[in-house]
Scaffold this active site. Structure first.
Site, PDB file in Angstrom:
ATOM      1  N   LYS A   1      19.339 -28.877  -9.216  1.00 26.00           N
ATOM      2  CA  LYS A   1      20.164 -28.221  -8.200  1.00 26.00           C
ATOM      3  C   LYS A   1      21.449 -29.021  -7.971  1.00 26.00           C
ATOM      4  CE  LYS A   1      17.545 -24.727  -7.730  1.00 26.00           C
ATOM      5  NZ  LYS A   1      17.964 -23.459  -8.330  1.00 26.00           N
TER       6      LYS A   1
ATOM      7  N   TYR B   1      13.428 -31.233 -10.793  1.00 26.31           N
ATOM      8  CA  TYR B   1      13.803 -29.945 -10.194  1.00 26.31           C
ATOM      9  C   TYR B   1      14.970 -30.124  -9.223  1.00 26.31           C
ATOM     10  CZ  TYR B   1      14.015 -26.233  -6.826  1.00 26.31           C
ATOM     11  OH  TYR B   1      14.509 -25.264  -5.983  1.00 26.31           O
TER      12      TYR B   1
ATOM     13  N   SER C   1      19.863 -25.543  -3.008  1.00 28.35           N
ATOM     14  CA  SER C   1      18.749 -25.860  -2.104  1.00 28.35           C
ATOM     15  C   SER C   1      19.117 -27.010  -1.181  1.00 28.35           C
ATOM     16  CB  SER C   1      17.545 -26.255  -2.964  1.00 28.35           C
ATOM     17  OG  SER C   1      16.588 -26.907  -2.178  1.00 28.35           O
TER      18      SER C   1
END
Ligand code: UDP
Length: 338
Positions: free
Chosen positions: A154, A150, A125
């Site tokens: 990544k 979160y 992302s």
């Protein structure tokens, strides 16, 4: 040739399964239906004429995952979407996020290492860039401290893959850093199905227009941008899906430059929240009910991709406009509620 798509019944996963099948790949989907439904299989087969093989499996179950690879020894590539993705929830439940997004990643890589070959595509992302110092954002921009567990999954996920590839030359991987995937398949047979109240702008817009939500809150209009609202790079999900197939083919054909590569997936164009609303109103012919609300914590001012590397090295380019993406999102919303 069999390809495993984890999270293949989710938003980006299902569109990727369709594009893989269009290119003649045989697809095996693993999904635990935690944020998706088995009905998506019908949508996929209505588009492609073929249902993928489906295994309802929780990837945290290492034994079952091992059994899966024994059952399907002819899997030649893995596209890994299965992950938890709610930023707020990740703050409340960090261990769940680290287990789902990182524990599982290590299990998958262990399986591929054991197989002795692996072509692995990872969902990353643009959050890894945080607020980048300059626009557009190239892959060389520094990774900034993550704003949430979160986001951290990544960043650390990419590092886990990089370090593993470093010492296992038989493993090849590509991390794709998505900007803001939106829209739905033009057939309106598959699309985004957020659980509960949508956190993302476009499903919030379409749900407001159809009457499920009363009003969209535009988070801040006092940012240092031309109209004061935040700028993002919204990319049609079908373009994102096609990039996965191209990235996989790059690995299968051995065209990769190194055994771990990273590419941005964006259009290269930034759009403000108000521009997205205008686009929606234009393609739907509906006025959207919205008001200006305070800023949302953690939002960066602007983020849009430099797409040169994906365009030239990967040979992929986003084809759809913002209007086309918004139109498909709206058609999908109307279809789902009909
Ligand atoms: N946004 C908004 N209202 C909403 C949801 C999002 O104004 O209800 C804005 C948000 O502040 C950001 C943009 O829309 O500027 C995109 O947000 P989204 O959550 O879709 O993606 P993000 O870029 O945060 O991952």
């Amino acid at each position: 040739m069999k390809i495993l798509v984890t999270g293949g019944l989710g938003f980006i996963g299902s569109h990727t399964v369709v594009e893989l099948q269009h290119q003649g790949f045989e697809v095996v989907v693993i999904d635990n239906l935690s944020n998706s439904s088995e009905d998506v299989l019908d949508g996929i087969s209505a588009i492609t004429g073929k249902e993928p093989i489906f295994e309802n499996l929780d990837l945290r179950d290492k034994k079952k995952l091992n059994g899966f690879f024994e059952k399907y020894p002819d899997i030649r590539g893995v596209i890994h979407f299965a992950a938890s993705k709610a930023v707020g929830e990740s703050v409340e439940e960090p261990l769940l996020y680290y287990e789902n997004n990182l524990g599982v990643l290590t299990y998958l890589l262990q399986e591929l290492k054991q197989k002795g070959n692996g072509n692995f595509i990872f969902s990353s992302s643009c959050t890894v860039y945080g607020q980048a110092d300059s626009m557009p954002i190239t892959e060389a921009a520094p990774v900034k401290p993550a704003e949430s567990p979160y986001g951290n999954t990544k960043q650390v996920g990419e590092e886990i893959i990089r370090d593993t590839c470093n010492v296992n030359p038989e493993l090849k991987a590509i991390a794709l850093r998505y900007f803001n995937p939106i829209g739905a398949h033009p057939s309106a047979k598959i699309g985004e199905l957020p659980l509960g109240v949508p956190q993302n702008l476009v499903p919030y817009i379409t749900q407001t227009a159809i009457g499920i939500r009363e009003k969209l809150a535009v988070f801040g209009d006092d940012y240092p941008t031309p109209d004061g609202t935040c700028i993002r790079d919204y990319i049609h999900v079908v373009d994102v899906a096609k990039a996965h197939v191209i990235a996989l083919q790059r690995l299968l054909e051995g065209n990769n430059a190194t055994n771990y590569e990273v590419f941005n997936l964006g259009t290269g164009t930034g759009s403000s929240v108000l521009e997205v609303i205008k686009s929606f109103e234009k393609v739907s012919g509906k006025k959207l009910n919205y008001n200006i609300a305070p800023r949302r914590e953690g939002d960066v001012i602007q983020a849009y991709a430099d797409t040169k590397k994906a365009n030239t090295v990967l040979g992929w380019k986003a084809e759809s406009s913002l209007d086309e993406a918004m139109k498909s999102a709206w058609e999908w919303e109307q279809k789902v509620r009909s």
